[in-house]
Design a protein around this motif. Structure first.
Motif, PDB file in Angstrom:
ATOM      1  N   VAL A  11       0.968  -1.073   0.126  1.00  0.00           N
ATOM      2  CA  VAL A  11       0.324  -0.031  -0.313  1.00  0.00           C
ATOM      3  C   VAL A  11       0.572   1.550   0.191  1.00  0.00           C
ATOM      4  O   VAL A  11       1.874   1.072   0.616  1.00  0.00           O
ATOM      5  CB  VAL A  11      -1.022   0.024   1.439  1.00  0.00           C
ATOM      6  CG1 VAL A  11      -1.885   1.372   0.955  1.00  0.00           C
ATOM      7  CG2 VAL A  11      -1.640  -0.941   1.447  1.00  0.00           C
ATOM      8  N   ALA A  15      -0.744   6.601   1.639  1.00  0.00           N
ATOM      9  CA  ALA A  15      -2.485   5.935   1.792  1.00  0.00           C
ATOM     10  C   ALA A  15      -2.774   5.137   3.696  1.00  0.00           C
ATOM     11  O   ALA A  15      -3.988   4.551   3.621  1.00  0.00           O
ATOM     12  CB  ALA A  15      -2.448   5.431   0.588  1.00  0.00           C
ATOM     13  N   GLY A  16      -1.359   4.280   3.540  1.00  0.00           N
ATOM     14  CA  GLY A  16      -1.910   3.372   4.749  1.00  0.00           C
ATOM     15  C   GLY A  16      -1.573   3.520   6.535  1.00  0.00           C
ATOM     16  O   GLY A  16      -0.694   4.619   6.218  1.00  0.00           O
ATOM     17  N   LEU A  41      -6.646   5.090  -4.129  1.00  0.00           N
ATOM     18  CA  LEU A  41      -6.205   4.026  -4.403  1.00  0.00           C
ATOM     19  C   LEU A  41      -7.941   4.597  -3.487  1.00  0.00           C
ATOM     20  O   LEU A  41      -9.178   3.854  -4.146  1.00  0.00           O
ATOM     21  CB  LEU A  41      -5.770   3.103  -2.503  1.00  0.00           C
ATOM     22  CG  LEU A  41      -4.875   3.305  -3.141  1.00  0.00           C
ATOM     23  CD1 LEU A  41      -4.225   2.622  -1.983  1.00  0.00           C
ATOM     24  CD2 LEU A  41      -4.615   2.395  -4.362  1.00  0.00           C
ATOM     25  N   THR A  45      -8.149   9.021  -0.319  1.00  0.00           N
ATOM     26  CA  THR A  45      -7.219   8.979  -0.092  1.00  0.00           C
ATOM     27  C   THR A  45      -6.092  10.122  -0.566  1.00  0.00           C
ATOM     28  O   THR A  45      -6.473  11.598  -1.197  1.00  0.00           O
ATOM     29  CB  THR A  45      -6.259   8.378  -0.758  1.00  0.00           C
ATOM     30  OG1 THR A  45      -6.712   7.032  -0.960  1.00  0.00           O
ATOM     31  CG2 THR A  45      -4.759   7.416  -1.224  1.00  0.00           C
ATOM     32  N   THR A  71      -7.100   2.774   2.304  1.00  0.00           N
ATOM     33  CA  THR A  71      -7.216   2.374   1.077  1.00  0.00           C
ATOM     34  C   THR A  71      -8.329   1.025   0.811  1.00  0.00           C
ATOM     35  O   THR A  71      -7.984   0.887  -0.026  1.00  0.00           O
ATOM     36  CB  THR A  71      -5.857   1.255   2.240  1.00  0.00           C
ATOM     37  OG1 THR A  71      -6.324   1.228   3.439  1.00  0.00           O
ATOM     38  CG2 THR A  71      -4.391   2.414   2.104  1.00  0.00           C
TER      39      THR A  71
END
Length: 134
Positions: A11, A15-16, A41, A45, A71
């Motif tokens: 990822v 984003a994560g 994503l 995001t 995500t």
């Protein structure tokens, strides 16, 4: 609803929860290699540097990252950098369906994750860039 993931899934860091926890361990100046626009994503995001840096500042203040549908739609994540070395190169996270996330549940997740973070950091002495996984 349940989360479905796989070991080794990649990822983007912006984003994560894991990536944002690790990015927040670095100064904004050290993040100049991040080029815009960032890959989206989901509609949630971060795609721009300004919004990501604002989020990372909140991560630094809180001590952990939060990812809300950045995500995967319907999923929230909490990321904790493991600070047994500087800068942190590892992190842990917990994801949960938003449908099950209450204020009390979030508080419990954060509490348990902080305990796990502390245990890992205590067990792993600082090393020269390489964790000692024993």
């Amino acid at each position: 609803m349940r989360t479905i993931s796989r070991v080794g899934r990649r990822v983007p860091a912006h984003a994560g929860a894991l990536g944002k926890a690790l990015l927040a361990e670095r100064s904004d100046a050290a993040l100049t290699s991040l080029t815009e626009p960032f890959t989206a994503l989901t509609e949630h995001t971060h795609t721009g540097r300004a919004s990501l840096l604002a989020d990372l500042e909140q991560v630094r203040e809180r001590g952990y990252s939060i990812e809300h549908e950045e995500t995967v739609p319907g999923i929230a994540g909490f990321g904790f950098a493991l600070r047994y070395d500087t800068p942190a190169i590892d992190a842990i996270s917990c994801s949960v369906p938003l449908a099950r996330l209450t204020v009390d549940h979030e508080s419990r997740i954060v509490s348990v994750m902080r305990e796990v973070q502390a245990k890992i950091e205590t067990l792993l002495a600082p090393a020269s860039g390489t964790p000692d996984w024993r």
